[in-house]
Design an enzyme around this catalytic site. Sequence first.
Site, PDB file in Angstrom:
ATOM      1  N   ASP A  84     -47.744   0.836   5.683  1.00  0.00           N
ATOM      2  CA  ASP A  84     -48.827   1.798   5.936  1.00  0.00           C
ATOM      3  C   ASP A  84     -50.160   1.111   6.202  1.00  0.00           C
ATOM      4  O   ASP A  84     -50.367  -0.059   5.872  1.00  0.00           O
ATOM      5  CB  ASP A  84     -48.956   2.790   4.777  1.00  0.00           C
ATOM      6  N   GLU A 142     -47.773   2.137   0.341  1.00  0.00           N
ATOM      7  CA  GLU A 142     -48.159   1.140  -0.661  1.00  0.00           C
ATOM      8  C   GLU A 142     -49.621   1.315  -1.056  1.00  0.00           C
ATOM      9  O   GLU A 142     -49.982   1.122  -2.222  1.00  0.00           O
ATOM     10  CB  GLU A 142     -47.917  -0.273  -0.106  1.00  0.00           C
ATOM     11  N   GLU A 143     -50.449   1.703  -0.113  1.00  0.00           N
ATOM     12  CA  GLU A 143     -51.888   1.798  -0.369  1.00  0.00           C
ATOM     13  C   GLU A 143     -52.236   2.915  -1.355  1.00  0.00           C
ATOM     14  O   GLU A 143     -53.317   2.910  -1.941  1.00  0.00           O
ATOM     15  CB  GLU A 143     -52.644   2.018   0.941  1.00  0.00           C
ATOM     16  N   ARG A 182     -46.969 -19.059  -6.596  1.00  0.00           N
ATOM     17  CA  ARG A 182     -47.175 -19.522  -7.965  1.00  0.00           C
ATOM     18  C   ARG A 182     -46.273 -18.739  -8.899  1.00  0.00           C
ATOM     19  O   ARG A 182     -45.967 -17.561  -8.643  1.00  0.00           O
ATOM     20  CB  ARG A 182     -48.629 -19.341  -8.397  1.00  0.00           C
TER      21      ARG A 182
END
Length: 315
Positions: A84, A142-143, A182
């Site tokens: 999105d 997702e936003e 990481r």
Amino acid sequence: MSKTTLEWSQEIDRRQDGLVALRRDFHRHPELSHQEHRTAQIIAERLHAAGLEVRTNVGTSTAVVGILQGDRPGRTIAWRADIDALPLTELLEAPFTSGTPGVMHACGHDGHTAIGITLAELLATRRAEVPGRAVFVFQPAEEVFGGARPMIQAGVLDNPYVEEIYGLHLTTQTTAGHVSIRPGPSMASADFFDIAVQGKGGHGAYPHLSIDPITVAANILLGMQNLVSREVAAKETAVLTVGQIVAGTKHNIIPASAVMRGSLRTFNQQVREQIIERLGGFITGIAQAYQAEAHLSFEGEGCPAVVNHAAHTSF
């Protein structure tokens, strides 16, 4: 491998121009959360053409999943991409600038989507060398934290059972051509909140007859940072950001109310819970000191931090 078969690196290089063109097409046609219909259609068509099993409407109408069965035995590994865009106006002048007013891919999801499709097509051409299954998860919304949970609840990680899942996020903070990874917390949790401040309106020339909600909001804004600097251990980290304050209609009128909207980001779940619990009382106390009222509310459940497993990060 026969001499006529391209090496993996050659195969990737051969697809570079197509990858860039696909990403720019998505950038040219951005779609907001839960509205990614064109994007989802292109994803489904490309995966189907590559020979993958394609599933649509997985938990939400614009979610797409592609499943590639390799010719060799092995595990089931997933690759996730979000699709999105954001409600922003693009200022860039380029042939692929957003053609949708007020909407743009400002967070790299156009690139994530293009990479996911290209990866699926690449592995499909090398199916004989692929061990196990590759599951490609294209997540909408997702936003607004609205895509992952419905897909998980619909069984996207259970049928077939996904043993490991990978993904990436494009960023301008890393030099082009480099990849950063990481173990442990990698991207912060995100919680969006609203603060409604209720005062008493009046004329700007007679502030003593009013309760100024803008003054209250300003002191809440400044005071909130003490929750981070004085109540969170120095070895931990948290970011409290107010991105919007809305109040008033005219230069000389004290409004009756103000609205503040912001976000909280942390790496540590305990710190997250600590600030969420503390924030409400802190805001109420500041408001009461100015004879006003303030109410805190959070949008949904937010999302937790991305925590990378050490073994998979090392791999």
